[in-house]
Enzyme design. Structure first.
Site, mmCIF file in Angstrom:
data_model
loop_
_atom_site.group_PDB
_atom_site.id
_atom_site.type_symbol
_atom_site.label_atom_id
_atom_site.label_comp_id
_atom_site.label_asym_id
_atom_site.label_seq_id
_atom_site.Cartn_x
_atom_site.Cartn_y
_atom_site.Cartn_z
ATOM 1 N N HIS A 108 31.443 45.611 36.792
ATOM 2 C CA HIS A 108 30.070 45.116 36.867
ATOM 3 C C HIS A 108 29.124 46.151 37.472
ATOM 4 O O HIS A 108 29.466 46.816 38.454
ATOM 5 C CB HIS A 108 30.008 43.877 37.757
ATOM 6 C CG HIS A 108 30.844 42.723 37.284
ATOM 7 N ND1 HIS A 108 30.726 42.186 36.025
ATOM 8 C CD2 HIS A 108 31.800 41.977 37.912
ATOM 9 C CE1 HIS A 108 31.571 41.165 35.906
ATOM 10 N NE2 HIS A 108 32.245 41.026 37.032
ATOM 11 N N HIS B 227 31.747 41.792 43.350
ATOM 12 C CA HIS B 227 33.118 42.281 43.145
ATOM 13 C C HIS B 227 33.150 43.268 41.985
ATOM 14 O O HIS B 227 32.259 43.256 41.134
ATOM 15 C CB HIS B 227 34.076 41.113 42.852
ATOM 16 C CG HIS B 227 33.766 40.418 41.557
ATOM 17 N ND1 HIS B 227 32.775 39.474 41.449
ATOM 18 C CD2 HIS B 227 34.287 40.556 40.313
ATOM 19 C CE1 HIS B 227 32.703 39.061 40.199
ATOM 20 N NE2 HIS B 227 33.600 39.710 39.477
ATOM 21 N N ASP C 55 37.514 44.545 35.051
ATOM 22 C CA ASP C 55 36.223 43.919 35.340
ATOM 23 C C ASP C 55 35.339 45.027 35.924
ATOM 24 O O ASP C 55 35.754 45.721 36.864
ATOM 25 C CB ASP C 55 36.467 42.792 36.364
ATOM 26 C CG ASP C 55 35.521 41.622 36.210
ATOM 27 O OD1 ASP C 55 35.164 41.263 35.073
ATOM 28 O OD2 ASP C 55 35.136 41.042 37.254
ATOM 29 N N LYS D 75 34.887 45.372 30.924
ATOM 30 C CA LYS D 75 34.095 44.198 30.554
ATOM 31 C C LYS D 75 33.222 43.769 31.725
ATOM 32 O O LYS D 75 33.509 44.119 32.868
ATOM 33 C CB LYS D 75 35.016 43.057 30.114
ATOM 34 C CG LYS D 75 35.976 42.625 31.216
ATOM 35 C CD LYS D 75 36.955 41.592 30.736
ATOM 36 C CE LYS D 75 37.850 41.119 31.853
ATOM 37 N NZ LYS D 75 37.138 40.455 32.970
ATOM 38 N N ASP E 101 42.752 42.426 34.426
ATOM 39 C CA ASP E 101 42.070 42.674 35.707
ATOM 40 C C ASP E 101 43.012 42.864 36.914
ATOM 41 O O ASP E 101 42.828 42.204 37.955
ATOM 42 C CB ASP E 101 41.072 41.539 36.008
ATOM 43 C CG ASP E 101 39.985 41.406 34.934
ATOM 44 O OD1 ASP E 101 39.982 42.204 33.980
ATOM 45 O OD2 ASP E 101 39.144 40.504 35.061
ATOM 46 N N CYS F 285 39.915 34.794 33.893
ATOM 47 C CA CYS F 285 39.987 35.839 32.871
ATOM 48 C C CYS F 285 41.256 35.766 32.015
ATOM 49 O O CYS F 285 41.212 36.059 30.819
ATOM 50 C CB CYS F 285 39.802 37.207 33.516
ATOM 51 S SG CYS F 285 38.096 37.398 34.130
HETATM 52 C C1 VGL Z 1 37.395 37.123 37.242
HETATM 53 C C2 VGL Z 1 35.784 35.860 38.262
HETATM 54 C C3 VGL Z 1 34.865 36.861 38.082
HETATM 55 C C4 VGL Z 1 38.817 37.226 36.795
HETATM 56 C C5 VGL Z 1 36.478 38.139 37.044
HETATM 57 O O1 VGL Z 1 39.314 38.350 36.612
HETATM 58 O O2 VGL Z 1 39.461 36.160 36.611
HETATM 59 N N1 VGL Z 1 37.038 35.984 37.836
HETATM 60 N N2 VGL Z 1 35.223 38.000 37.477
HETATM 61 ZN ZN ZN Z 2 33.803 39.584 37.425
#
Ligand code: VGL
Ligand code: ZN
Length: 198
Positions: free
Chosen positions: A48, A81, A46, A106, A8, A151
């Site tokens: 969403h 996010h 990430d 993901k 990420d 993550c």
């Molecule tokens: C993450 C919180 C929500 C991360 C991703 O990349 O650690 N943390 N989504």
């Molecule tokens: Zn996330």
């Protein structure tokens, strides 16, 4: 065969982003410098949909960084996010993405969060990364990225559970550190057999 798995490395997890991790942008150059030592480079992203169930804004009267209960267990509620296609979901511009062999997206299921590069948080739905690595003959994984305590840690733990050797290079990771989550993540990784490299 060794793979570098970069977790990420996205604008929303860097200073100024929607879920900013302190100093998150400082790891991009060190990660670039590591890439040549690996047979494969994997990036996770990430990704969403709007209104994702891990967003506090999708729940009535819920503040970001509080806990809720999902059918698959406890879930931290985050600020919105990494919304698919948004600027914040893009890879940080300082990261050399040209070297990436694959990108694993993901968190696309609106009902289930996905911290790990291998499984969604229901621990059942796979991303396909384990199969990709096995088919390519990769047994050794080095993980770096954001965030150490979410993550990166979940990915490292699932990597070990999937039979890979995993080390995490902490200088190329940064943490959110919510209520002791960093100490817990480091202890969990150590206990599971993840090698933590300072
Ligand atoms: C993450 C919180 C929500 C991360 C991703 O990349 O650690 N943390 N989504
Ligand atoms: Zn996330």
């Amino acid at each position: 065969m060794k793979a570098l798995v970069v977790i990420d490395p996205q604008i929303d997890f860097c200073p100024g982003g929607a879920l900013a991790v302190a100093d998150g942008d400082s790891i991009m150059q060190p990660i670039n410098a590591m890439m040549d030592a690996f047979d494969m480079v994997i990036l996770t992203q990430d990704w969403h949909p709007q209104g994702h169930s891990s967003f506090a804004s999708s729940h009535e009267c819920a503040a970001p960084f509080t806990l809720t209960e999902m059918p698959y267990g406890p879930q931290v509620l985050w600020p919105d996010h990494c919304i698919q296609g948004s600027e914040g979901a893009a890879f940080h511009a300082a990261l050399d993405t040209d070297r990436a062999d694959a990108v694993i997206r993901k968190g696309t299921n609106p009902a289930v969060d996905s911290y790990s590069a291998f499984f969604e948080n229901d621990k059942a739905t796979v991303t396909g990364l384990a199969g990709l690595l096995r088919e390519r003959g990769c047994e050794d994984l080095t993980m770096v990225g954001l965030a150490t305590d979410y993550c990166v840690a979940w990915s490292a733990l699932d990597g070990v559970a999937n039979g890979f050797r995993v080390d995490v290079r902490l200088p190329a990771c940064r943490a959110i550190d919510l209520d002791g989550s960093l100490d817990k993540a480091l202890a969990d990784m150590r206990a599971a057999g993840v090698t933590l490299v300072e």
